[in-house]
Design a protein around this motif. Structure first.
Motif, PDB file in Angstrom:
ATOM      1  N   LEU A 154       0.653  -0.958  -0.513  1.00  0.00           N
ATOM      2  CA  LEU A 154       0.288   0.206  -0.484  1.00  0.00           C
ATOM      3  C   LEU A 154       0.601   1.016  -0.151  1.00  0.00           C
ATOM      4  CD1 LEU A 154      -2.529  -1.049   2.660  1.00  0.00           C
ATOM      5  CD2 LEU A 154      -2.597  -1.575   0.355  1.00  0.00           C
ATOM      6  N   ALA A 155       2.197   1.774   0.536  1.00  0.00           N
ATOM      7  CA  ALA A 155       3.259   2.427   0.606  1.00  0.00           C
ATOM      8  C   ALA A 155       4.335   2.156   0.998  1.00  0.00           C
ATOM      9  CB  ALA A 155       1.713   2.770   2.095  1.00  0.00           C
ATOM     10  N   ASP A 156       5.238   2.612  -0.018  1.00  0.00           N
ATOM     11  CA  ASP A 156       7.034   2.489   0.136  1.00  0.00           C
ATOM     12  C   ASP A 156       7.243   2.799   1.060  1.00  0.00           C
ATOM     13  OD1 ASP A 156       6.031   1.410  -2.692  1.00  0.00           O
ATOM     14  OD2 ASP A 156       6.632   2.899  -3.806  1.00  0.00           O
TER      15      ASP A 156
ATOM     16  N   GLY B 246      -9.073   0.619   1.359  1.00  0.00           N
ATOM     17  CA  GLY B 246      -8.859   0.798   3.277  1.00  0.00           C
ATOM     18  C   GLY B 246     -10.333   1.487   3.211  1.00  0.00           C
ATOM     19  N   LEU B 247     -11.359   1.922   2.114  1.00  0.00           N
ATOM     20  CA  LEU B 247     -11.900   3.294   2.178  1.00  0.00           C
ATOM     21  C   LEU B 247     -13.328   2.003   2.083  1.00  0.00           C
ATOM     22  CD1 LEU B 247     -10.938   6.384   1.286  1.00  0.00           C
ATOM     23  CD2 LEU B 247     -10.590   5.900   4.026  1.00  0.00           C
TER      24      LEU B 247
ATOM     25  N   VAL C 104      -5.881  -2.613   8.512  1.00  0.00           N
ATOM     26  CA  VAL C 104      -5.844  -2.880   7.413  1.00  0.00           C
ATOM     27  C   VAL C 104      -6.339  -4.024   6.103  1.00  0.00           C
ATOM     28  CG1 VAL C 104      -3.653  -3.431   5.856  1.00  0.00           C
ATOM     29  CG2 VAL C 104      -2.816  -2.689   8.303  1.00  0.00           C
ATOM     30  N   GLN C 105      -7.106  -2.786   5.240  1.00  0.00           N
ATOM     31  CA  GLN C 105      -7.450  -4.234   4.048  1.00  0.00           C
ATOM     32  C   GLN C 105      -6.582  -4.002   3.036  1.00  0.00           C
ATOM     33  OE1 GLN C 105     -10.769  -1.885   1.800  1.00  0.00           O
ATOM     34  NE2 GLN C 105     -12.192  -1.926   4.003  1.00  0.00           N
ATOM     35  N   TRP C 106      -6.341  -5.901   2.707  1.00  0.00           N
ATOM     36  CA  TRP C 106      -5.726  -6.298   1.736  1.00  0.00           C
ATOM     37  C   TRP C 106      -6.002  -5.645   0.311  1.00  0.00           C
ATOM     38  CZ3 TRP C 106      -3.760 -11.495   2.248  1.00  0.00           C
ATOM     39  CH2 TRP C 106      -2.958 -11.805   3.202  1.00  0.00           C
ATOM     40  N   LEU C 107      -5.760  -5.544  -0.415  1.00  0.00           N
ATOM     41  CA  LEU C 107      -6.120  -5.154  -1.593  1.00  0.00           C
ATOM     42  C   LEU C 107      -6.453  -6.656  -2.252  1.00  0.00           C
ATOM     43  CD1 LEU C 107      -2.596  -4.280  -3.569  1.00  0.00           C
ATOM     44  CD2 LEU C 107      -4.294  -2.786  -3.070  1.00  0.00           C
TER      45      LEU C 107
ATOM     46  N   SER D  77      -5.616  12.015  10.454  1.00  0.00           N
ATOM     47  CA  SER D  77      -5.525  11.767   9.152  1.00  0.00           C
ATOM     48  C   SER D  77      -4.945  10.751   9.104  1.00  0.00           C
ATOM     49  CB  SER D  77      -5.153  13.264   8.492  1.00  0.00           C
ATOM     50  OG  SER D  77      -5.485  14.624   8.914  1.00  0.00           O
ATOM     51  N   GLN D  78      -5.225   9.553   8.755  1.00  0.00           N
ATOM     52  CA  GLN D  78      -4.598   8.555   9.221  1.00  0.00           C
ATOM     53  C   GLN D  78      -3.940   7.836   7.801  1.00  0.00           C
ATOM     54  OE1 GLN D  78      -6.373   4.546  10.267  1.00  0.00           O
ATOM     55  NE2 GLN D  78      -8.948   5.313   9.322  1.00  0.00           N
ATOM     56  N   ALA D  79      -2.852   7.093   8.065  1.00  0.00           N
ATOM     57  CA  ALA D  79      -1.909   7.416   6.039  1.00  0.00           C
ATOM     58  C   ALA D  79      -2.521   6.126   5.961  1.00  0.00           C
ATOM     59  CB  ALA D  79      -0.335   6.344   6.819  1.00  0.00           C
ATOM     60  N   MET D  80      -2.710   6.313   4.610  1.00  0.00           N
ATOM     61  CA  MET D  80      -3.448   5.104   3.730  1.00  0.00           C
ATOM     62  C   MET D  80      -2.702   3.498   4.851  1.00  0.00           C
ATOM     63  SD  MET D  80      -4.141   4.492  -0.556  1.00  0.00           S
ATOM     64  CE  MET D  80      -2.264   4.176  -0.632  1.00  0.00           C
ATOM     65  N   ASP D  81      -1.395   3.143   4.409  1.00  0.00           N
ATOM     66  CA  ASP D  81      -1.309   1.876   4.536  1.00  0.00           C
ATOM     67  C   ASP D  81      -1.884   1.997   6.720  1.00  0.00           C
ATOM     68  OD1 ASP D  81       0.609   3.685   6.422  1.00  0.00           O
ATOM     69  OD2 ASP D  81       2.505   2.017   5.769  1.00  0.00           O
TER      70      ASP D  81
END
Length: 610
Positions: free
Chosen positions: A249-251, A468-469, A373-376, A344-348
């Motif tokens: 989700l995020a590098d 995630g949303l 955390v939601q998986w892809l 404001s939460q980070a996407m990951d």
């Protein structure tokens, strides 16, 4: 630029710090009060986010300033000694002059993000001007032709990551359509104590270095308890066979980042004051290097009234995702004399930025727990739900195809060169609602080492809030909700189409368009005065914010109608979006992913308007 207390290249970041301090930061963290001594900064801020500079002539000095956000002293790149840089307040119709002096030991620059101006004032070294050398002053001068919320940042190396960014607010020539009693900028960013070049080198050697949410035995056990061992093992095996990561989700994550609001850590708790019953305009700016933020204010409805500086039809929401470099203006109307948390939460979900709205300084509200955390999923992988080939092009139907993972021997009709300024035939009109459509991969370079994914189907939906949303029980903003108040002055149908694929190889940390990094790519050529449709196809499993300098991007709905005007457009994994561009400004313009390390790795092009 020298840093104080470098980590060794592959040491665990800030290992000596507690996890709480690492996430929360210091309550008094920020730019230190003196350049000559390390000492505590002021406590939590109230009122404006930074020093506000008004007028038509400005003097900005770029230099180094000591900061301390986590208990570890570091050096930041600042403007007039401030992080974030001073808020610049302009007025539509004025001409502004900005004298920028470089006090660093390296070249610097400032790019005025989303601002319409002559190309030699855009501030991209090597493309639109020569940069600002140490000890030199460069004068930017241009007319202000717009209003709204924007921002500015360095376009030199990693200076944006080390603090060189600030907000711009442009007051309209006429009274705003929606008035407010108070007006605050909310500038979100990510700070690392590590040297950004070391972060970049770690990513190139071990791209998942900062990913602390990877699949594990514990997560497999939890999944099995929820769904049963057979489906849990089947799904895990599928990911392993594809050599892909469902939590990619995020590098760069909270493993090294402390997330800031207006330069304040979560513990620092920047506070904006209000009186109950007032209407407050919050101008959200994502000035981070790599972080998507999901923003909500528990207990308050937000009404979105502008996106990327442009007025939109008001839409009521509870949460929105702001991509890197995007801006959103929202109106809130707190009725009660209590505090509210801006969360404001980070996407990951590796951390969060936090601020407060309150009737008086010192008040606080409960800070929510981070969402799970939601998986892809299969849609994010470019997989569908039927037999391969069952999806007619440009329809809302779906099938069960499998994704082609960069097979160099795969057969694709009408293979083309990487001539990104080539004209393509206009496609059939897709459905108004959007859906999953088959995608062709016309460039042989997509199947090279620079790209590890070739999705068979992509989504054209604008109503997908992203991983995630989805289905979180809150009213979440999507692009489908955004409608510009006014149509573009130039609303001609495009005469040709340019298709670009966002490509990457996460294992090698290679990022590009059409499998070709910037250093090997030819410019995209536009003819002055023409109207062009850009089609972006995200081949990757990551979310990307794509920014075109100097020209507006008029996002289209799935059936080709004008939707909303933006300067930065976010693409979800395996998504196809289109937008129209009027080539109404001559010169050389940058076009790139606004994830800083992706841009530096090669996801960048030059657009030349001749």
């Amino acid at each position: 630029m020298p840093r104080i207390g470098h980590d060794t290249p592959f040491a665990a970041p800030r290992a000596a710090l507690s996890r709480r301090r690492f996430v929360q930061g210091l309550a008094t963290g920020g730019a230190l009060a003196s350049l000559g001594a390390w000492r505590s900064a002021l406590a939590a801020s109230t009122g404006p986010a930074a020093t506000e500079l008004r007028g038509t002539e400005f003097h900005l000095e770029i230099g180094e300033t000591p900061v301390n956000f986590t208990g570890a002293a570091r050096i930041a790149t600042t403007v007039n000694g401030q992080l974030p840089a001073p808020l610049l307040r302009w007025r539509e119709g004025d001409t502004v002059t900005l004298h920028v002096t470089n006090r660093l030991r390296e070249q610097t620059s400032i790019h005025w993000h989303g601002i319409l101006l002559p190309s030699d004032m855009d501030g991209v070294p090597g493309l639109s001007f020569g940069g600002i050398d140490p000890g030199q002053t460069f004068t930017y001068r241009f007319p202000v032709r717009q209003s709204g919320t924007y921002w500015y940042h360095s376009h030199s190396g990693f200076q944006e990551q080390t603090g060189l960014y600030g907000a711009i607010v442009i007051d309209p020539h006429h009274p705003p359509a929606i008035a407010a009693d108070r007006d605050y900028t909310v500038l979100l960013s990510d700070w690392t104590d590590e040297d950004p070049m070391r972060v970049f080198n770690k990513l190139r050697v071990m791209p998942d270095y900062y990913n602390g949410i990877q699949p594990s035995v514990q997560s497999l056990s939890a999944d099995a308890q929820a769904r049963g061992w057979s489906p849990a093992l089947s799904e895990r095996l599928m990911w392993e066979q594809m050599r892909m990561n469902p939590t990619d989700l995020a590098d760069v994550s909270g493993a090294t980042y402390t997330f800031l609001t207006n330069g304040a850590t979560p513990a620092g708790n920047w506070t904006g004051l209000f009186k109950p019953g007032e209407r407050i305009r919050l101008r959200f700016i994502n000035g981070s290097a790599m972080t998507y933020f999901d923003v909500r204010i528990p207990g308050l409805k937000m009404t979105v009234v502008a996106a990327d500086g442009q007025d939109v039809r008001p839409v009521d929401i509870e949460e929105f995702r702001v991509g890197v470099a995007e801006t959103y203006d929202v109106i809130v109307e707190p009725k009660d004399a209590r505090a509210y948390t801006i969360f404001s939460q980070a996407m990951d979900r590796s951390g969060y930025a936090r601020a407060t709205l309150a009737p008086r300084a010192g008040m606080q509200a409960e800070v929510p727990e981070l969402d799970r955390v939601q998986w892809l999923g299969m849609m994010d992988m470019g997989m569908s739900h039927g037999a391969p080939g069952d999806v007619p092009a440009d329809t809302g139907a779906s099938s069960h195809g499998a994704m082609n993972h960069g097979d160099a021997h795969a057969k694709h009709p009408k293979a083309a060169t990487d001539a990104t300024d080539a004209t393509h035939a206009m496609p059939a009109t897709p459905s108004a609602q959007g859906g999953m459509v088959q995608v062709k991969h016309p460039y042989p370079t997509e199947r090279g080492v620079g790209n590890s994914m070739l999705p068979d189907v992509v989504s054209t939906r604008l109503d997908d809030p992203g991983v995630g949303l989805r289905d979180n029980g809150r009213r979440v903003l999507t692009y489908a909700d955004l409608h510009s108040v006014h149509p573009p002055e130039d609303n001609r149908a495009p005469s040709r189409e340019i298709e670009l694929h966002l490509t990457g190889n996460m294992e090698r940390y290679m990022w590009s368009f059409n499998g070709v990094k910037f250093s090997d790519a030819k410019p995209i050529l536009l003819r002055y005065g023409e109207r062009v449709r850009f089609v972006l196809v995200n081949d990757t499993m990551m979310t990307h914010p794509i920014h075109l300098h100097g020209l507006w991007s008029d996002l289209e709905s799935p059936d080709g109608a004008f939707q909303v005007r933006k300067h930065t457009i976010t693409l979800n994994p395996a998504q196809r979006l289109s937008y129209r561009v009027s080539a109404d400004a001559r010169g050389r313009w940058a076009y790139h992913c606004h994830l800083l390390y992706h841009m530096e790795a090669g996801m960048f092009r030059a657009v030349v308007v001749e």
